[in-house]
Design a protein around this motif. Structure first.
Motif, PDB file in Angstrom:
ATOM      1  N   VAL A  29       0.818  -1.216   0.000  1.00  0.00           N
ATOM      2  CA  VAL A  29       0.000   0.000   0.000  1.00  0.00           C
ATOM      3  C   VAL A  29       0.848   1.260   0.000  1.00  0.00           C
ATOM      4  O   VAL A  29       0.319   2.364  -0.158  1.00  0.00           O
ATOM      5  N   GLY A  30       2.160   1.114   0.162  1.00  0.00           N
ATOM      6  CA  GLY A  30       3.022   2.290   0.141  1.00  0.00           C
ATOM      7  C   GLY A  30       4.486   1.926   0.280  1.00  0.00           C
ATOM      8  O   GLY A  30       4.830   0.827   0.718  1.00  0.00           O
ATOM      9  N   THR A  45       2.456  -2.839   4.030  1.00  0.00           N
ATOM     10  CA  THR A  45       1.633  -3.905   3.471  1.00  0.00           C
ATOM     11  C   THR A  45       0.255  -3.894   4.119  1.00  0.00           C
ATOM     12  O   THR A  45       0.136  -3.718   5.330  1.00  0.00           O
ATOM     13  N   ALA A  46      -0.763  -4.073   3.312  1.00  0.00           N
ATOM     14  CA  ALA A  46      -2.138  -4.099   3.818  1.00  0.00           C
ATOM     15  C   ALA A  46      -2.263  -5.134   4.935  1.00  0.00           C
ATOM     16  O   ALA A  46      -1.641  -6.199   4.874  1.00  0.00           O
ATOM     17  N   PRO A  47      -3.078  -4.844   5.938  1.00  0.00           N
ATOM     18  CA  PRO A  47      -3.249  -5.796   7.031  1.00  0.00           C
ATOM     19  C   PRO A  47      -3.992  -7.073   6.621  1.00  0.00           C
ATOM     20  O   PRO A  47      -4.005  -8.046   7.353  1.00  0.00           O
ATOM     21  N   GLY A  52      -6.832 -12.719   1.175  1.00  0.00           N
ATOM     22  CA  GLY A  52      -7.687 -12.756   2.353  1.00  0.00           C
ATOM     23  C   GLY A  52      -6.940 -13.095   3.635  1.00  0.00           C
ATOM     24  O   GLY A  52      -7.489 -13.010   4.731  1.00  0.00           O
ATOM     25  N   THR A  53      -5.674 -13.455   3.510  1.00  0.00           N
ATOM     26  CA  THR A  53      -4.859 -13.804   4.671  1.00  0.00           C
ATOM     27  C   THR A  53      -4.537 -12.573   5.510  1.00  0.00           C
ATOM     28  O   THR A  53      -4.068 -11.574   4.975  1.00  0.00           O
ATOM     29  N   PRO A  54      -4.760 -12.644   6.825  1.00  0.00           N
ATOM     30  CA  PRO A  54      -4.343 -11.534   7.691  1.00  0.00           C
ATOM     31  C   PRO A  54      -2.818 -11.398   7.667  1.00  0.00           C
ATOM     32  O   PRO A  54      -2.103 -12.404   7.631  1.00  0.00           O
ATOM     33  N   PHE A  55      -2.335 -10.156   7.680  1.00  0.00           N
ATOM     34  CA  PHE A  55      -0.900  -9.912   7.601  1.00  0.00           C
ATOM     35  C   PHE A  55      -0.542  -8.806   8.588  1.00  0.00           C
ATOM     36  O   PHE A  55      -0.682  -7.622   8.279  1.00  0.00           O
ATOM     37  N   PRO A  56      -0.073  -9.173   9.791  1.00  0.00           N
ATOM     38  CA  PRO A  56       0.183  -8.156  10.807  1.00  0.00           C
ATOM     39  C   PRO A  56       1.412  -7.283  10.554  1.00  0.00           C
ATOM     40  O   PRO A  56       1.491  -6.170  11.057  1.00  0.00           O
ATOM     41  N   ARG A 107      -1.040   1.090  10.953  1.00  0.00           N
ATOM     42  CA  ARG A 107      -1.682  -0.006  10.216  1.00  0.00           C
ATOM     43  C   ARG A 107      -3.196   0.167  10.157  1.00  0.00           C
ATOM     44  O   ARG A 107      -3.830  -0.148   9.145  1.00  0.00           O
ATOM     45  N   ALA A 108      -3.788   0.688  11.222  1.00  0.00           N
ATOM     46  CA  ALA A 108      -5.249   0.847  11.292  1.00  0.00           C
ATOM     47  C   ALA A 108      -5.779   1.752  10.185  1.00  0.00           C
ATOM     48  O   ALA A 108      -6.943   1.630   9.789  1.00  0.00           O
ATOM     49  N   GLN A 109      -4.942   2.614   9.661  1.00  0.00           N
ATOM     50  CA  GLN A 109      -5.377   3.488   8.567  1.00  0.00           C
ATOM     51  C   GLN A 109      -5.686   2.703   7.296  1.00  0.00           C
ATOM     52  O   GLN A 109      -6.317   3.226   6.384  1.00  0.00           O
ATOM     53  N   TYR A 110      -5.254   1.440   7.256  1.00  0.00           N
ATOM     54  CA  TYR A 110      -5.455   0.616   6.065  1.00  0.00           C
ATOM     55  C   TYR A 110      -6.418  -0.539   6.285  1.00  0.00           C
ATOM     56  O   TYR A 110      -6.495  -1.439   5.467  1.00  0.00           O
TER      57      TYR A 110
END
Length: 179
Positions: A29-30, A45-47, A52-56, A107-110
């Motif tokens: 994402v940036g 990286t998008a969360p 569909g996999t979560p990515f912390p 991360r929450a912004q995404y």
């Protein structure tokens, strides 16, 4: 240092990151930090990945020389030393906890991904688990935000101020060619 929200990622940047990783970049994402030559060093990286996999791990270190250096430090048991520092230095521990909160806010912004709620990366806020993630966060956020990431970068023989890229400025050159 670049903080969210990030400018749109250019196709040339994705090509460089994919080349750095040796696989297709996913969910970028940036560009959160760059080498002195302009190539990506850290991606955001998008969360949740496109699959569909979560990515912390929001801040992901991609620069090959930087990742090799963090691996060298990990092999040298630096994570054990830094974990002991966290346990013995209240100021470092408090700063590390603040780094965890800053990471989560970035991360929450995404997007909100319940599976990784409250989970940052690198072992934050209580232990040191991955210097790659912590150095990536330190590079993206700038000095003074992530004390353990800062210490790892200080210990490193790699520096974002000295280009160590195999293809210096590839992302910028590709954009110039396209424009």
């Amino acid at each position: 240092m670049t903080t969210p929200p990030f400018p749109p990622v250019r196709p040339a940047e994705i090509r460089v990151v994919s080349e750095q990783l040796g696989r297709e970049a996913r969910g970028v994402v940036g560009i959160a930090a760059r080498c002195a030559c302009g190539n990506p060093t850290v991606v955001a990286t998008a969360p949740r990945l496109p699959s569909g996999t979560p990515f912390p791990t929001f801040y992901y270190l991609t620069h090959p020389a930087a990742t090799a250096e963090m691996s060298r430090l990990e092999a040298g048991q630096v994570m054990v030393e830094f974990t002991e520092l966290l346990a013995s230095d209240d100021e470092v521990a408090a700063s590390y906890a603040r780094a965890h909160e800053a990471f989560l806010a970035d991360r929450a912004q995404y997007g909100d991904v319940p599976e990784v709620a409250g989970i940052s990366s690198g072992g934050m806020p209580t232990r040191v688990k991955c210097l790659h993630a912590l150095a990536g966060h330190a590079l993206a956020a700038g000095p003074g935000v992530n004390p353990i990431g800062d210490l790892a970068l200080e210990r490193s023989s790699w520096s974002p101020e000295r280009c160590a890229c195999e293809n210096p400025g590839a992302a910028l050159a590709a954009e110039d060619d396209a424009g």
